[in-house]
Design an enzyme around this catalytic site. Sequence first.
Site, mmCIF file in Angstrom:
data_model
loop_
_atom_site.group_PDB
_atom_site.id
_atom_site.type_symbol
_atom_site.label_atom_id
_atom_site.label_comp_id
_atom_site.label_asym_id
_atom_site.label_seq_id
_atom_site.Cartn_x
_atom_site.Cartn_y
_atom_site.Cartn_z
ATOM 1 N N TRP A 1 0.684 -1.128 -0.236
ATOM 2 C CA TRP A 1 0.000 0.024 0.059
ATOM 3 C C TRP A 1 0.969 1.189 0.186
ATOM 4 C CZ3 TRP A 1 -3.553 2.041 -2.277
ATOM 5 C CH2 TRP A 1 -4.883 2.928 -1.552
ATOM 6 N N GLY B 1 -10.542 3.789 2.039
ATOM 7 C CA GLY B 1 -11.482 3.699 0.972
ATOM 8 C C GLY B 1 -11.304 2.414 0.339
ATOM 9 N N LYS C 1 -14.038 -3.266 8.531
ATOM 10 C CA LYS C 1 -14.416 -3.966 7.396
ATOM 11 C C LYS C 1 -13.630 -5.223 7.235
ATOM 12 C CE LYS C 1 -10.675 -2.445 5.006
ATOM 13 N NZ LYS C 1 -9.956 -3.217 4.177
ATOM 14 N N ARG D 1 -6.152 -9.499 1.680
ATOM 15 C CA ARG D 1 -5.510 -10.308 2.512
ATOM 16 C C ARG D 1 -6.391 -11.062 3.658
ATOM 17 N NH1 ARG D 1 -0.450 -6.647 4.538
ATOM 18 N NH2 ARG D 1 -0.001 -5.880 2.439
ATOM 19 N N ASN D 2 -7.202 -10.076 4.162
ATOM 20 C CA ASN D 2 -8.348 -10.680 4.987
ATOM 21 C C ASN D 2 -9.330 -11.810 4.765
ATOM 22 O OD1 ASN D 2 -7.904 -8.705 7.637
ATOM 23 N ND2 ASN D 2 -7.729 -7.580 5.970
ATOM 24 N N VAL E 1 0.845 -8.972 7.223
ATOM 25 C CA VAL E 1 0.216 -8.579 8.220
ATOM 26 C C VAL E 1 -1.313 -8.792 7.923
ATOM 27 C CG1 VAL E 1 -0.630 -6.655 9.765
ATOM 28 C CG2 VAL E 1 1.733 -7.042 9.380
ATOM 29 N N GLU F 1 -4.586 -7.469 9.171
ATOM 30 C CA GLU F 1 -5.003 -6.455 10.182
ATOM 31 C C GLU F 1 -6.423 -6.832 10.875
ATOM 32 O OE1 GLU F 1 -3.648 -4.027 11.453
ATOM 33 O OE2 GLU F 1 -2.336 -2.935 10.258
#
Length: 346
Positions: A16, A141, A196, A260-261, A284, A286
């Site tokens: 990112w 966003g 989210k 990733r989540n 990671v 999060e």
Amino acid sequence: MSNKIEKVAVIGAGSWGTALAIVLADNGHEVRLWGHKQEQIDEINSKHTNEKYLPGINLPEGITGIGSLTSVLQDVEIVVLAVPTKAIREVLGKVREFQSKPITIVHVSKGIEPDTLLRISEMIEQELPPAILKDIVVLSGPSHAEEVSLRHPTTVAVSSKNMDIANKVQDLFMNQHFRVYTNPDVIGVEIGGALKNIIALAAGISDGLGYGDNAKAALITRGLTEIARLGTKMGANPLTFLGLSGIGDLIVTCTSVHSRNWRAGNMLGKGMNLDEVLERMGMVVEGVRTTKAAYQLSEKYNVKMPITEALFGVLFNDNNPKDAVDQLMGRLKTHEMEDLTNELEV
């Protein structure tokens, strides 16, 4: 897009941070990208790539990799903070030791600190004294780094207590591929961006179990209700959750293989345990830490968050993912409109 050329430091050379560095360099700004691994910095400067995080992407000439925090911040007024939530205090603690000139922090991480239950902007305020910290801006966003780096159309929101600086940051990032809106609701933008990830983990679990679009649509919709329920209790504007950092970010994170989540949840749904998942991810996730923080916040504010509670049991109490989904579906009946109205009245 701003006509003024700025020197901008980006702290965090992950996917990112690097993608945002590309946006800034495309806009003509002088971008310094900090990473803590010298071989990564050497690759950025010699090959103009960051293959581990953005494979196949060529970085603009305007990006310089720097391994020293002192050097990356020299003569810089705007700092993009793009490190994981768990690293923020450590990094800012080092900045505090040598920084003397005021800086504006644009934080782009999405999380809540467990136990302290602080949002990222609150953590920044704790770590940097007023003499150093000029302003804080949140950028959030529906935005996957992989797509931003390819210059695919992306829209985000920026928020700050100081809307003049929010407008400046809007101009800094805005271009034909990367559209930026402003929103004065800092709490809502941060809470939407953080929570989210919890729902994305749950959506990944549902997909990993082999459930279809019906189940995922229900998780996204009821997940948004949970986010709004807690966010409004914490002082957010409910309308923020109908915008980019609410439903927008929720949709993209719950439905994309770039997430990733979602990927971590998908592995959990297929039977892996959390340690195996995190080791395989190599980056990671999060949502894991945020699930713990959100569970603690739900208890603090006495807010019903059944999806968060079920996911907390899967992640930290070794509950079976299928049992958790079945329990969600077997909850006592309620009236949807009454439930939603109650959230807006908080």
